[in-house]
Design a protein around this motif. Structure first.
Motif, PDB file in Angstrom:
ATOM      1  N   PRO A   1      14.063  -6.763 -11.653  1.00 14.59           N
ATOM      2  CA  PRO A   1      14.134  -8.050 -12.381  1.00 14.59           C
ATOM      3  C   PRO A   1      13.296  -9.162 -11.759  1.00 14.59           C
ATOM      4  N   GLU A   2      13.130  -9.153 -10.426  1.00 18.72           N
ATOM      5  CA  GLU A   2      12.398 -10.241  -9.762  1.00 18.72           C
ATOM      6  C   GLU A   2      10.888 -10.097  -9.880  1.00 18.72           C
ATOM      7  N   VAL A   3      10.395  -8.953 -10.309  1.00 22.31           N
ATOM      8  CA  VAL A   3       8.954  -8.706 -10.382  1.00 22.31           C
ATOM      9  C   VAL A   3       8.387  -9.282 -11.674  1.00 22.31           C
ATOM     10  N   LEU A   4       7.356 -10.127 -11.534  1.00 22.41           N
ATOM     11  CA  LEU A   4       6.705 -10.741 -12.682  1.00 22.41           C
ATOM     12  C   LEU A   4       5.507  -9.932 -13.160  1.00 22.41           C
ATOM     13  N   SER A   5       4.765  -9.345 -12.203  1.00 26.01           N
ATOM     14  CA  SER A   5       3.598  -8.543 -12.574  1.00 26.01           C
ATOM     15  C   SER A   5       3.214  -7.644 -11.399  1.00 26.01           C
ATOM     16  N   VAL A   6       2.476  -6.566 -11.713  1.00 21.57           N
ATOM     17  CA  VAL A   6       1.962  -5.646 -10.700  1.00 21.57           C
ATOM     18  C   VAL A   6       0.507  -5.349 -11.017  1.00 21.57           C
ATOM     19  N   ASP A   7      -0.367  -5.580 -10.060  1.00 21.46           N
ATOM     20  CA  ASP A   7      -1.797  -5.314 -10.227  1.00 21.46           C
ATOM     21  C   ASP A   7      -2.141  -4.048  -9.435  1.00 21.46           C
ATOM     22  N   VAL A   8      -2.569  -3.003 -10.128  1.00 20.04           N
ATOM     23  CA  VAL A   8      -2.923  -1.741  -9.478  1.00 20.04           C
ATOM     24  C   VAL A   8      -4.389  -1.782  -9.059  1.00 20.04           C
ATOM     25  N   SER A   9      -4.676  -1.355  -7.820  1.00 21.22           N
ATOM     26  CA  SER A   9      -6.037  -1.351  -7.258  1.00 21.22           C
ATOM     27  C   SER A   9      -6.719  -2.715  -7.408  1.00 21.22           C
ATOM     28  N   PRO A  10      -6.132  -3.751  -6.834  1.00 21.37           N
ATOM     29  CA  PRO A  10      -6.701  -5.099  -6.932  1.00 21.37           C
ATOM     30  C   PRO A  10      -7.973  -5.214  -6.103  1.00 21.37           C
ATOM     31  N   LYS A  11      -8.725  -6.276  -6.339  1.00 25.06           N
ATOM     32  CA  LYS A  11      -9.954  -6.510  -5.592  1.00 25.06           C
ATOM     33  C   LYS A  11      -9.626  -7.252  -4.297  1.00 25.06           C
ATOM     34  N   LEU A  12      -9.294  -6.479  -3.278  1.00 24.94           N
ATOM     35  CA  LEU A  12      -9.036  -7.014  -1.948  1.00 24.94           C
ATOM     36  C   LEU A  12     -10.090  -6.448  -0.995  1.00 24.94           C
ATOM     37  N   PRO A  13     -10.424  -7.191   0.085  1.00 21.35           N
ATOM     38  CA  PRO A  13     -11.518  -6.771   0.976  1.00 21.35           C
ATOM     39  C   PRO A  13     -11.397  -5.353   1.516  1.00 21.35           C
TER      40      PRO A  13
ATOM     41  N   ASP B   1       0.845  -1.196   0.000  1.00 19.06           N
ATOM     42  CA  ASP B   1       0.000   0.000   0.000  1.00 19.06           C
ATOM     43  C   ASP B   1       0.880   1.244   0.000  1.00 19.06           C
ATOM     44  N   VAL B   2       0.711   2.097  -1.010  1.00 16.27           N
ATOM     45  CA  VAL B   2       1.511   3.322  -1.154  1.00 16.27           C
ATOM     46  C   VAL B   2       0.586   4.459  -1.583  1.00 16.27           C
ATOM     47  N   ASP B   3       1.139   5.669  -1.635  1.00 13.71           N
ATOM     48  CA  ASP B   3       0.325   6.833  -2.008  1.00 13.71           C
ATOM     49  C   ASP B   3       0.088   6.887  -3.524  1.00 13.71           C
ATOM     50  N   ASP B   4       1.154   6.920  -4.309  1.00 10.56           N
ATOM     51  CA  ASP B   4       1.042   7.027  -5.764  1.00 10.56           C
ATOM     52  C   ASP B   4       1.235   5.646  -6.371  1.00 10.56           C
ATOM     53  N   ALA B   5       0.159   4.866  -6.423  1.00  5.12           N
ATOM     54  CA  ALA B   5       0.257   3.468  -6.811  1.00  5.12           C
ATOM     55  C   ALA B   5       0.793   3.281  -8.227  1.00  5.12           C
ATOM     56  N   ARG B   6       0.311   4.082  -9.165  1.00  6.77           N
ATOM     57  CA  ARG B   6       0.724   3.881 -10.560  1.00  6.77           C
ATOM     58  C   ARG B   6       2.199   4.220 -10.771  1.00  6.77           C
ATOM     59  N   ALA B   7       2.670   5.271 -10.116  1.00  8.77           N
ATOM     60  CA  ALA B   7       4.086   5.632 -10.253  1.00  8.77           C
ATOM     61  C   ALA B   7       4.977   4.547  -9.639  1.00  8.77           C
ATOM     62  N   VAL B   8       4.582   4.029  -8.491  1.00 12.87           N
ATOM     63  CA  VAL B   8       5.371   2.978  -7.846  1.00 12.87           C
ATOM     64  C   VAL B   8       5.306   1.696  -8.666  1.00 12.87           C
TER      65      VAL B   8
END
Length: 318
Positions: free
Chosen positions: A250-262, A235-242
């Motif tokens: 290199p270790e990151v496979l994917s990033v989901d912005v604003s995912p459907k979490l409770p 959880d961060v302030d500027d999600a898209r920039a981060v």
């Protein structure tokens, strides 16, 4: 009997009313030292009580050398050093250990011989005549270990045995544990002293929410994590920039912005990454260099949560 495990859990579950404390646990110990780690409430205490025959499983079977752990014949093969104290405080340490030897069925002479031998083994011979109420935490731990060794058990169950012991005493205890393992005994040690535990053994069982999340050597567990990507909530302030910055790791496979979490706010990310240790090192460097404020960091998989907590030097909590 050589092929029979010293301790075996077979699909064991334990309910306390409507609370599931242990869920389909399978675990096999054949010798040496195994560390048991996990956050508070992970199920470690329930597992130890089942192993020592203090509890019966709701489902499944627990056995010691092929005998049901609830059977008195299995209990004679087990030495137990509990975390909680339950002493007769007016007794001396020597009298307490001797009394435990008598309760094991030894006559007075044999109880005396075994008492002196175990007090010597745990380094308490010269201090054993003082009343227990005046003992330090470390001295109490040594007395509990002495009584657990009286009947020369094949399996030792030790719950937080290093708690309250000074650095010199801790090293003496670690040396003793290794000597006992060298004599063919099997030790299961539950401890929050992770650094000391890692010096003592390379074989661990990691628990999370009533399950065994992983068991094996530390290298095997690290390899397991490297082979299976983990999902981490950030959880961060500027999600898209981060998110853009994280995609360059290199270790990151994917990033989901604003995912459907409770309870996910607008700045929530779910990052799927491989090689967790390297990923968290890269994430920490990125956060420090860019001044990113991280409000929440949480592995989403239960097993990864516990394993990462141990491998990264914590207790499984975030």
């Amino acid at each position: 009997m050589a092929d029979v495990p010293l301790l075996l859990f077979e699909h064991v579950s334990k309910w306390y009313g409507s609370v599931l404390a242990l869920n389909q646990v399978t675990l096999e110990l054949t010798g040496g030292i195994t560390g048991l780690v996990g956050a508070n409430g992970a199920g470690k205490s329930t597992l130890l009580r089942l192993a020592t025959g203090q509890l019966k499983p709701t489902l499944g079977r627990v056995s010691v050398c092929g005998t049901d752990a609830w059977d008195w014949r299995a209990r004679r093969l087990v030495g137990y050093c509990p975390d909680a104290d339950a002493f007769y405080e007016d007794m001396s340490g020597r009298r307490f250990v001797w009394t435990m030897a008598r309760l094991c069925g030894y006559d007075r002479a044999e109880a005396g011989r075994r008492t002196e031998a175990e007090l010597e083994r745990v380094g308490m011979s010269a201090r054993a005549d003082r009343p227990l109420r005046g003992y330090s935490k470390g001295m109490r731990q040594r007395i509990k270990l002495a009584q657990a060794l009286l009947h020369e058990p094949r399996l030792l169950i030790l719950d937080e045995p290093l708690s309250g012991i000074d650095p010199v005493g801790r090293q003496e205890m670690l040396d003793l544990f290794q000597a006992l393992a060298g004599q063919g005994k099997c030790l299961l040690i539950s401890s929050h002293e992770l650094e000391a535990l890692e010096r003592l053994t390379n074989h661990v069982a990691i628990m999370a929410r009533g399950r065994v999340a992983a068991v094996g050597t530390l290298q095997q567990i690290r390899d397991l994590l490297d082979d299976h990507p983990v999902s981490v909530r950030v959880d961060v302030d500027d999600a898209r920039a981060v998110a853009r910055l994280l995609l360059d790791v290199p270790e990151v496979l994917s990033v989901d912005v604003s995912p459907k979490l409770p309870d996910a706010p607008a700045g929530a990310l779910v990052v799927r990454a491989r090689h967790p240790r390297r990923f968290f090192e890269a994430l920490g460097k990125l956060v420090a260099e860019r001044g990113i404020e991280v409000r929440r960091l949480e592995p989403l998989d239960e097993s990864a949560h516990a394993i990462l907590g141990y491998l990264l030097g914590g207790s499984g909590k975030t």
